[in-house]
Write a protein that holds these residues in place. Sequence first.
Motif, PDB file in Angstrom:
ATOM      1  N   VAL A 152       0.812  -1.216   0.000  1.00  8.14           N
ATOM      2  CA  VAL A 152       0.000   0.000   0.000  1.00  8.14           C
ATOM      3  C   VAL A 152       0.850   1.272   0.000  1.00  8.14           C
ATOM      4  O   VAL A 152       0.320   2.361  -0.246  1.00  8.14           O
ATOM      5  N   SER A 153       2.144   1.143   0.251  1.00 11.49           N
ATOM      6  CA  SER A 153       3.019   2.309   0.196  1.00 11.49           C
ATOM      7  C   SER A 153       4.470   1.845   0.145  1.00 11.49           C
ATOM      8  O   SER A 153       4.795   0.742   0.605  1.00 11.49           O
ATOM      9  N   PHE A 154       5.325   2.680  -0.434  1.00 14.73           N
ATOM     10  CA  PHE A 154       6.764   2.412  -0.382  1.00 14.73           C
ATOM     11  C   PHE A 154       7.524   3.727  -0.455  1.00 14.73           C
ATOM     12  O   PHE A 154       7.024   4.740  -0.942  1.00 14.73           O
ATOM     13  N   TYR A 155       8.756   3.676   0.046  1.00 22.94           N
ATOM     14  CA  TYR A 155       9.603   4.862   0.155  1.00 22.94           C
ATOM     15  C   TYR A 155      11.017   4.479  -0.255  1.00 22.94           C
ATOM     16  O   TYR A 155      11.522   3.417   0.130  1.00 22.94           O
ATOM     17  N   ASP A 156      11.668   5.353  -1.040  1.00 20.29           N
ATOM     18  CA  ASP A 156      13.047   5.124  -1.461  1.00 20.29           C
ATOM     19  C   ASP A 156      13.996   6.035  -0.682  1.00 20.29           C
ATOM     20  O   ASP A 156      13.779   7.253  -0.594  1.00 20.29           O
ATOM     21  N   LYS A 157      15.038   5.446  -0.138  1.00 20.77           N
ATOM     22  CA  LYS A 157      15.983   6.116   0.761  1.00 20.77           C
ATOM     23  C   LYS A 157      16.525   7.414   0.158  1.00 20.77           C
ATOM     24  O   LYS A 157      17.083   7.424  -0.936  1.00 20.77           O
ATOM     25  N   LEU A 158      16.384   8.500   0.909  1.00 17.66           N
ATOM     26  CA  LEU A 158      16.832   9.807   0.444  1.00 17.66           C
ATOM     27  C   LEU A 158      18.325  10.026   0.635  1.00 17.66           C
ATOM     28  O   LEU A 158      19.004  10.587  -0.225  1.00 17.66           O
ATOM     29  N   HIS A 159      18.848   9.620   1.801  1.00 18.97           N
ATOM     30  CA  HIS A 159      20.237   9.910   2.168  1.00 18.97           C
ATOM     31  C   HIS A 159      21.079   8.641   2.072  1.00 18.97           C
ATOM     32  O   HIS A 159      20.782   7.651   2.738  1.00 18.97           O
ATOM     33  N   LEU A 160      22.125   8.682   1.267  1.00 20.45           N
ATOM     34  CA  LEU A 160      22.938   7.490   1.023  1.00 20.45           C
ATOM     35  C   LEU A 160      24.180   7.484   1.912  1.00 20.45           C
ATOM     36  O   LEU A 160      24.777   8.524   2.200  1.00 20.45           O
ATOM     37  N   PHE A 161      24.563   6.282   2.312  1.00 18.29           N
ATOM     38  CA  PHE A 161      25.643   6.078   3.276  1.00 18.29           C
ATOM     39  C   PHE A 161      26.986   5.959   2.562  1.00 18.29           C
ATOM     40  O   PHE A 161      27.338   4.910   2.028  1.00 18.29           O
ATOM     41  N   ASP A 162      27.727   7.042   2.529  1.00 15.95           N
ATOM     42  CA  ASP A 162      29.088   7.047   1.982  1.00 15.95           C
ATOM     43  C   ASP A 162      30.043   7.307   3.141  1.00 15.95           C
ATOM     44  O   ASP A 162      30.295   8.456   3.524  1.00 15.95           O
TER      45      ASP A 162
END
Length: 269
Positions: free
Chosen positions: A107-117
């Motif tokens: 019913v919903s999904f979210y894609d990670k905004l901040h990437l781990f470098d």
Amino acid sequence: MAIAAIGQLCSTASVTHNLSLCQKLVEKAAAAGAKALFLPEATDYVASSPQESISLALPMEENPLVLGLQWEAKKAKMAINVGIHVPASNGKILNRSCWINEDGYIVSFYDKLHLFDYGALKESNSVEAGRKIIPPIDTVVGRVGLTICFDLRFPEISLALKRQNAQIITYPSAFTVPTGRAHWEVLLRSRAIETQAYVIAAAQVGAHNEKRTSYGHSMVVDPWGKVLLDMAGEGTEPEIGLVDIDLEYREKIKSQMPLLRRTDVYPEI
């Protein structure tokens, strides 16, 4: 009041193996009467290289782990929040958190905004950053705002979800051991205190391969900043922790300490 189950496991590069681990967690959570099961970031797989990670990604509707969990959710009548990977249009992948409801539907999904470098780990080598905050969703345990792992270090996203009345904020994670020891608990408690929401952080634990080990310590923090659950950081056997989500208690905290931002001095984030 509703029971939430938090699942902790050690995903490998085998999606089939990881699904079998999740099925055990679903069984335990359902037997405990949980209304929802929260699983970590990258539950479908943790690869040993960016190239392997890209090669393993499948569209959400074709991902065997997602399809398996949709079936399990429907069978158990229990919602499931799970972290997965999906292909991006530019040849990279998206780090995604999806919500499967108790009828087995995404019913919903979210894609990670901040990437781990950080150090040798460069998530941006293989992952495309998400582009928007997703509004909280009404679920069987409350109004849930979705974020992922490294988003934890940026209060702007949790404050945006707070303004949309998120009662629960999720941080499915695969924290490294050094950053986990230094910052995990203090960041989770900070996000809970400033949003006056339940913070639920299901985490990966143990050695996934020769290159990658996760901190574990899946945690739940209440709206006052009290740690309700802190699972062990040792061992790799899949396990669950249980907490009661009391939304009336959250409203009491909010009413006793109103956090009214001075938008006349600084704009809303």
